[in-house]
Structure formats: structure tokens, C-alpha cells
Scaffold this motif. Structure first.
Motif, short mmCIF file in Angstrom:
data_model
loop_
_atom_site.label_atom_id
_atom_site.label_comp_id
_atom_site.label_asym_id
_atom_site.label_seq_id
_atom_site.Cartn_x
_atom_site.Cartn_y
_atom_site.Cartn_z
N ILE A 26 -25.76 -0.76 8.88
CA ILE A 26 -25.30 0.56 9.27
C ILE A 26 -23.99 0.88 8.58
CG2 ILE A 26 -24.62 2.06 11.18
CD1 ILE A 26 -26.40 0.36 13.00
N ARG A 27 -24.00 1.89 7.73
CA ARG A 27 -22.79 2.26 6.99
C ARG A 27 -21.70 2.82 7.88
NH1 ARG A 27 -23.01 -0.51 2.31
NH2 ARG A 27 -25.00 -0.17 1.23
N THR A 28 -22.11 3.53 8.93
CA THR A 28 -21.16 4.10 9.87
C THR A 28 -21.17 3.30 11.17
OG1 THR A 28 -22.86 5.69 10.57
CG2 THR A 28 -21.29 6.41 8.87
N PHE A 29 -21.19 1.99 11.06
CA PHE A 29 -21.31 1.08 12.19
C PHE A 29 -20.28 1.37 13.28
CE2 PHE A 29 -20.04 -2.88 14.30
CZ PHE A 29 -21.25 -3.29 14.83
N SER A 30 -19.06 1.68 12.88
CA SER A 30 -18.00 1.88 13.85
C SER A 30 -18.24 3.07 14.78
CB SER A 30 -16.65 2.06 13.14
OG SER A 30 -16.66 3.21 12.31
N SER A 31 -19.18 3.93 14.43
CA SER A 31 -19.50 5.09 15.25
C SER A 31 -20.60 4.81 16.27
CB SER A 31 -19.94 6.27 14.38
OG SER A 31 -18.89 6.68 13.51
N TYR A 32 -21.26 3.66 16.14
CA TYR A 32 -22.41 3.34 16.99
C TYR A 32 -22.02 2.57 18.24
CZ TYR A 32 -26.06 4.79 13.71
OH TYR A 32 -26.91 5.52 12.91
N ASN A 73 -16.06 -4.46 13.24
CA ASN A 73 -16.44 -3.28 12.47
C ASN A 73 -16.32 -3.50 10.96
OD1 ASN A 73 -17.06 -1.83 14.77
ND2 ASN A 73 -15.03 -0.90 14.93
N ALA A 74 -15.45 -4.42 10.55
CA ALA A 74 -15.31 -4.71 9.13
C ALA A 74 -16.54 -5.42 8.58
CB ALA A 74 -14.06 -5.56 8.88
N LYS A 75 -17.28 -6.10 9.46
CA LYS A 75 -18.48 -6.83 9.06
C LYS A 75 -19.76 -6.16 9.53
CE LYS A 75 -16.20 -11.35 9.03
NZ LYS A 75 -16.22 -12.73 9.56
N ASN A 76 -19.64 -5.01 10.18
CA ASN A 76 -20.81 -4.30 10.72
C ASN A 76 -21.66 -5.22 11.59
OD1 ASN A 76 -19.96 -2.07 9.22
ND2 ASN A 76 -21.34 -2.53 7.51
N THR A 77 -21.01 -6.00 12.41
CA THR A 77 -21.68 -7.04 13.19
C THR A 77 -21.24 -7.01 14.65
OG1 THR A 77 -21.88 -8.48 11.25
CG2 THR A 77 -22.07 -9.52 13.41
N ASN A 96 -29.37 -3.90 19.69
CA ASN A 96 -29.68 -2.48 19.74
C ASN A 96 -28.49 -1.67 19.25
OD1 ASN A 96 -29.16 0.06 21.80
ND2 ASN A 96 -31.30 -0.04 21.12
N ALA A 97 -28.77 -0.64 18.47
CA ALA A 97 -27.75 0.28 17.98
C ALA A 97 -28.13 1.70 18.35
CB ALA A 97 -27.59 0.15 16.47
N ARG A 98 -27.17 2.46 18.87
CA ARG A 98 -27.45 3.83 19.29
C ARG A 98 -26.34 4.78 18.86
NH1 ARG A 98 -28.67 4.04 25.57
NH2 ARG A 98 -29.23 6.19 24.99
N LEU A 99 -26.76 5.94 18.39
CA LEU A 99 -25.85 7.03 18.06
C LEU A 99 -26.59 8.33 18.28
CD1 LEU A 99 -23.19 8.14 16.97
CD2 LEU A 99 -24.14 7.94 14.66
N GLN A 100 -26.16 9.09 19.28
CA GLN A 100 -26.84 10.32 19.65
C GLN A 100 -28.31 10.01 19.95
OE1 GLN A 100 -24.08 11.84 20.35
NE2 GLN A 100 -24.55 13.79 19.36
#
Length: 115
Positions: A26-32, A73-77, A96-100
Motif C-alpha cells: 500500500i503506497r498510502t499505508f499511513s492513511s489506512y 509506516n516507513a515499512k508499510n507493515t 486487514n487494511a481499510r480505507l473508506q
């Protein structure tokens, strides 16, 4: 497409510890908002823990005080540290990852706890 890959599962004795990892693309991981769920044989998938994009955490009562969810967030992990494991913790653990309205799942990693 977005991919989530869990790792770190294995066989442990009751009372032991294990740390699960979920690496994402996820490129925008920090938003999830990120979470961990688990499913034991013959049972429904159940919520374990979540960590919001802002860092706030929430746990199922069954694991509160024993499990810790965190994110890098630096490792998207996202991670799940599991301590004082019990036989009832044995399950396949899913990331699980969720955004909107978007939601993604990993393939799961097996955690086995022997008594």
C-alpha cells in the motif's frame, strides 16, 4: 493491486510468545486503518485487534493485555505481538487494511498453540 502478506506464524507452547508481521504494498499505508482477525477450524472469523491511521488501538477482550498491535509506516507493515499464548488462540491469523469503502485481506498465517 494491493497485496498483504502475513508471516511469523508457527507452533508454540502455551504461555509462549510470537510476533506476526503483515507486509503491504500500500503506497498510502499511513492513511489506512489496519487490523488483525483470526479464524479457528469450524468457527467464524473474529476480530482480534486494530490500529487506526492515527495510532489509536483497540483489542478484543479475549486478547487484551496479552497482544499488542503496532505499525511501522516507513515499512508499510503492521505487527501483532502475542504473549502468554493460550490453546484457544490457535487459528489462522489474517491481516486487514481499510480505507473508506476499500478493504483488503492477506492469505493468513497459521498459529498453533500446544498445551
Amino acid at each position: 493491486q494491493v497485496q498483504l502478506v502475513e508471516s511469523g506464524g508457527g507452533l508454540v507452547q502455551a504461555g509462549g510468545s510470537l510476533r506476526l508481521s503483515c507486509a503491504t504494498s500500500i503506497r498510502t499505508f499511513s492513511s489506512y486503518n489496519m487490523g488483525w482477525f483470526r479464524q479457528a477450524p469450524g468457527k467464524e472469523r473474529e476480530f482480534v485487534a486494530k490500529i487506526r491511521w492515527s495510532g489509536g488501538t483497540y483489542y478484543a477482550d479475549s486478547v487484551k493485555g496479552r497482544f499488542t498491535i503496532s505499525r511501522d509506516n516507513a515499512k508499510n507493515t503492521v505487527y501483532l505481538e502475542m504473549n502468554n499464548l493460550k490453546p484457544e488462540d490457535a487459528a489462522v491469523y489474517y491481516c486487514n487494511a481499510r480505507l473508506q469503502e476499500a478493504e483488503y485481506w492477506g492469505q493468513g498465517t497459521q498459529v498453533t498453540v500446544s498445551s
